[in-house]
Motif scaffolding. Structure first.
Motif, PDB file in Angstrom:
ATOM      1  N   UNK A   1       3.802   1.362  10.355  1.00  0.00           N
ATOM      2  CA  UNK A   1       4.201   1.289   8.402  1.00  0.00           C
ATOM      3  C   UNK A   1       5.260   2.442   8.458  1.00  0.00           C
ATOM      4  N   UNK A   2       5.591   2.898   8.941  1.00  0.00           N
ATOM      5  CA  UNK A   2       6.788   4.039   8.680  1.00  0.00           C
ATOM      6  C   UNK A   2       8.275   2.438   8.461  1.00  0.00           C
ATOM      7  N   UNK A   3       8.281   2.647   9.707  1.00  0.00           N
ATOM      8  CA  UNK A   3       9.591   1.472  10.370  1.00  0.00           C
ATOM      9  C   UNK A   3       9.239   0.074   9.343  1.00  0.00           C
ATOM     10  N   UNK A   4       8.297  -0.087   8.838  1.00  0.00           N
ATOM     11  CA  UNK A   4       8.570  -1.839   8.094  1.00  0.00           C
ATOM     12  C   UNK A   4       9.037  -1.133   6.661  1.00  0.00           C
ATOM     13  N   UNK A   5       8.362   0.101   6.654  1.00  0.00           N
ATOM     14  CA  UNK A   5       8.990   0.737   4.763  1.00  0.00           C
ATOM     15  C   UNK A   5       9.930   0.749   5.020  1.00  0.00           C
TER      16      UNK A   5
ATOM     17  N   UNK B   1       3.546  -8.062   3.365  1.00  0.00           N
ATOM     18  CA  UNK B   1       2.425  -8.380   3.416  1.00  0.00           C
ATOM     19  C   UNK B   1       1.996  -7.846   5.534  1.00  0.00           C
ATOM     20  N   UNK B   2       2.892  -7.269   6.076  1.00  0.00           N
ATOM     21  CA  UNK B   2       2.943  -7.108   7.125  1.00  0.00           C
ATOM     22  C   UNK B   2       2.458  -4.937   6.671  1.00  0.00           C
ATOM     23  N   UNK B   3       3.172  -4.978   6.082  1.00  0.00           N
ATOM     24  CA  UNK B   3       2.434  -3.594   5.188  1.00  0.00           C
ATOM     25  C   UNK B   3       0.783  -3.361   4.784  1.00  0.00           C
ATOM     26  N   UNK B   4       0.585  -4.383   4.486  1.00  0.00           N
ATOM     27  CA  UNK B   4      -0.136  -4.540   3.216  1.00  0.00           C
ATOM     28  C   UNK B   4      -1.080  -4.709   4.926  1.00  0.00           C
TER      29      UNK B   4
ATOM     30  N   UNK C   1      -5.474  -2.073   8.800  1.00  0.00           N
ATOM     31  CA  UNK C   1      -6.162  -1.938   9.708  1.00  0.00           C
ATOM     32  C   UNK C   1      -6.481   0.253   9.645  1.00  0.00           C
ATOM     33  N   UNK C   2      -5.005   0.627   9.120  1.00  0.00           N
ATOM     34  CA  UNK C   2      -5.234   2.080   8.947  1.00  0.00           C
ATOM     35  C   UNK C   2      -6.317   2.366   8.163  1.00  0.00           C
ATOM     36  N   UNK C   3      -6.817   1.810   7.305  1.00  0.00           N
ATOM     37  CA  UNK C   3      -8.253   2.527   6.753  1.00  0.00           C
ATOM     38  C   UNK C   3      -9.108   2.632   7.565  1.00  0.00           C
ATOM     39  N   UNK C   4      -9.277   0.828   8.380  1.00  0.00           N
ATOM     40  CA  UNK C   4     -10.437   0.909   9.211  1.00  0.00           C
ATOM     41  C   UNK C   4     -10.485   1.977  10.617  1.00  0.00           C
ATOM     42  N   UNK C   5      -9.557   2.307  10.892  1.00  0.00           N
ATOM     43  CA  UNK C   5      -9.174   3.225  12.372  1.00  0.00           C
ATOM     44  C   UNK C   5      -9.440   4.498  11.327  1.00  0.00           C
TER      45      UNK C   5
END
Length: 141
Positions: free
Chosen positions: A38-42, A86-89, A94-98
């Motif tokens: 997420x950090x890389x994509x942001x 879209x990838x960040x979303x 996925x982060x919330x699920x984990x």
């Protein structure tokens, strides 16, 4: 026989606890990986935003060819930015699920530790009762 049953239960709960602990660690590792992605994509999203803004040259006279190239370049970067968003979303979901999985594993592991402690106490009581029974038996003789 009762102590043997307790030991068997203890081993089973210990194995369940260890398995849960391993699953939690694996999930935490995946969570860290998702956070890094997420950090890389942001960062990529910020770079795209900056580059899109750079293609807009206000107050500068442009030739028709240059304006066309900037327009096409801007279109491509905007479509890439949409993909990145879209990838960040997706990664955020996925982060919330984990995070929920880690929380569930922590709760289950806590219950297993409580059960293991209860079994240890019960085993100790059983051993003490056997000692008392043996002492009473030998005193009668």
């Amino acid at each position: 026989i009762r102590v043997i049953d307790l030991m068997a239960k203890y081993k089973i709960f210990d194995l369940i606890y260890r398995q849960g602990k391993n699953k939690k660690l694996k999930t935490q590792f995946e969570l860290c990986s998702v956070n890094e992605n997420i950090d890389k994509i942001r960062k990529l999203e910020n770079d795209l935003t900056f580059n899109i803004e750079e293609t807009v040259e206000l107050g500068v006279v442009q030739s028709g060819h240059r304006a066309l190239i900037n327009s096409k370049l801007r279109e491509k970067m905007i479509s890439q930015k949409e993909i990145v968003e879209n990838r960040i979303e997706f990664l955020t979901k996925e982060k919330i699920h984990l995070q929920k999985l880690v929380s569930n594993y922590e709760r289950k592991n806590k219950k297993m530790i409580e059960k293991l402690n209860d079994l240890k106490i019960e085993e100790f009581r059983e051993k003490e009762l056997k000692k008392i029974d043996r002492n009473i038996f030998f005193r009668k003789k």
